[in-house]
Each structure stands twice: as C-alpha cells, then as structure tokens.
Design a protein around this motif. Structure first.
Motif, short mmCIF file in Angstrom:
data_model
loop_
_atom_site.label_atom_id
_atom_site.label_comp_id
_atom_site.label_asym_id
_atom_site.label_seq_id
_atom_site.Cartn_x
_atom_site.Cartn_y
_atom_site.Cartn_z
N GLY A 146 0.83 -1.20 0.00
CA GLY A 146 0.00 0.00 0.00
C GLY A 146 0.86 1.25 0.00
O GLY A 146 1.69 1.44 0.89
N ALA A 147 0.68 2.10 -1.00
CA ALA A 147 1.54 3.28 -1.13
C ALA A 147 1.25 4.32 -0.06
O ALA A 147 2.17 4.98 0.43
CB ALA A 147 1.40 3.88 -2.53
N GLY A 148 -0.02 4.48 0.30
CA GLY A 148 -0.36 5.47 1.33
C GLY A 148 0.30 5.15 2.65
O GLY A 148 0.90 6.03 3.29
N ALA A 149 0.22 3.90 3.06
CA ALA A 149 0.84 3.49 4.33
C ALA A 149 2.35 3.59 4.29
O ALA A 149 3.00 3.72 5.32
CB ALA A 149 0.41 2.06 4.66
N ALA A 150 2.92 3.55 3.06
CA ALA A 150 4.38 3.65 2.91
C ALA A 150 4.86 5.10 2.79
O ALA A 150 6.05 5.34 2.58
CB ALA A 150 4.82 2.85 1.69
N GLY A 151 3.94 6.07 2.91
CA GLY A 151 4.34 7.47 2.92
C GLY A 151 4.18 8.22 1.62
O GLY A 151 4.72 9.33 1.48
N PHE A 152 3.42 7.68 0.68
CA PHE A 152 3.22 8.34 -0.61
C PHE A 152 1.80 8.88 -0.71
O PHE A 152 0.87 8.31 -0.14
CB PHE A 152 3.50 7.35 -1.76
#
Length: 199
Positions: A146-152
């Motif tokens: 998940g990109a959101g959880a990875a800071g994006f």
C-alpha cells in the motif's frame, strides 16, 4: 490497470510449454492491441493508452514486455515514465499499467511472470519506485505494498486507498516520499482512478 485481479495459480499453459517473457517488438503491436481489447473489454481506451505511451517523449524510456505461449502473444505489461514530487527534488519513477492477459490464458501465472519481469527490469535500470492502481490481494503477493501506508500521496481522489500500490526497489532511499504524478497521457486518456457510472 489490470485485466484480472483474481489470484493466479501456476498452472500449465497450452501444449505443456510455459510462457516466454520477452521485450515487445514493433511486430507485436497488433497482437498487444488484441490482448488489451479482449482483456479489458473497454473499447479503445486501453489500447489507445498503450499506443500513446509507446511514443511519449519522457525519461525514463518506457519498457514493454509480452508473454508468448507457443509463439502467440497472450499477455503484455507496460512500464512508463512518471514522477515523484519528493521534498528534495523530483524523482523519475515508473508506472506499471496496463497489465493484460487474454481471457483464455488468465489464472495460469502469466500475469505474475510479467509483473516479476517488469520489476526486475526496472530494478536493473536503477529505478527506485514502481507505482500502480490495482488489487492489493493480487499485487500484494507480487512485490507491491500500500503506497499510502508507505508514505506516498495519491495523484487523484478517485483512486481507492487500497488500490494505490508501490514497489520499492533497490535504488529507493528513505527520503523518496511525496506525491506520485502520472504522465499527461494517463490524464488525456482518462485512465486515472475509478469512474462513477452515475456521474
């Protein structure tokens, strides 16, 4: 964009011979158009997107791969230039889209092989990140998270949070966070996010 979000097995494809993954050539263009026309059943939008991304002037250059079975093109994946608006500077990244497999060849591991080949090719070019919109069930076991959880940050409110995915490759550095930005071609072909049929 992916033509199949169902989990694939690793079954045997026709004739007992597995798929061959190779770089797309100009001779494959007609077959690749057929793959996406049949896989997405969405008229000209996805085939048109592929054709426009092939010729778009952007760095890094697109990478396009086909899967063949007994010499027939049955699948295709495209990596194309995108940007990450990071705090230090703009970072060149890639978008994996579309991924398509002919309906009669789906659920046989071909999409999985195409994704793995594409990520290895991107890593070989020292691209730090590959983004996509797709099923977390499908892509979560194929190198994405998940990109959101990875800071994006997503480029569009129409992308469901779970669908916004990223693969962090070996050239990724911790400061490379920020907003993912699709190339103009994706916007021109209306291939970003989901569409509300009632809108």
């Amino acid at each position: 964009m992916t033509s199949h979000d169902a989990r694939e097995g690793l079954g045997i494809v026709s004739g007992g011979s597995g798929p061959v993954i190779r770089q797309e050539t100009a001779d494959d263009h007609r077959d690749v158009r057929e793959v996406h026309t049949r896989a997405f059943d969405d008229g000209e939008r996805v085939p048109g997107l592929v054709e426009a991304l092939r010729v778009a002037e952007a760095a890094p250059a697109p990478m396009s791969f086909v899967a063949t079975v007994d010499g027939r093109v049955v699948g295709h994946v495209l990596l194309s230039a995108a940007r990450l608006d990071a705090p230090r500077r703009i970072v060149d990244v890639l978008s994996l889209s579309p991924l398509g497999v002919l309906p009669e060849f789906q659920r046989q591991g071909i999409g999985t092989r195409l994704v793995a080949h594409a990520l290895a090719a991107a890593d070989g070019r020292r691209v730090p990140l590959v983004f996509l919109e797709g099923s977390p069930r499908y892509y979560g076991t194929r190198g994405f998270e998940g990109a959101g959880a990875a800071g994006f940050r997503s480029p569009s409110l129409r992308i469901p949070e779970a669908a916004f995915q990223v693969a962090r490759l070996s050239a990724h550095e911790p400061w490379m966070t920020g907003t993912f930005v699709y190339s103009e071609v994706f916007w021109a072909f209306d291939c970003v996010g989901l569409r509300d049929p009632e809108a």
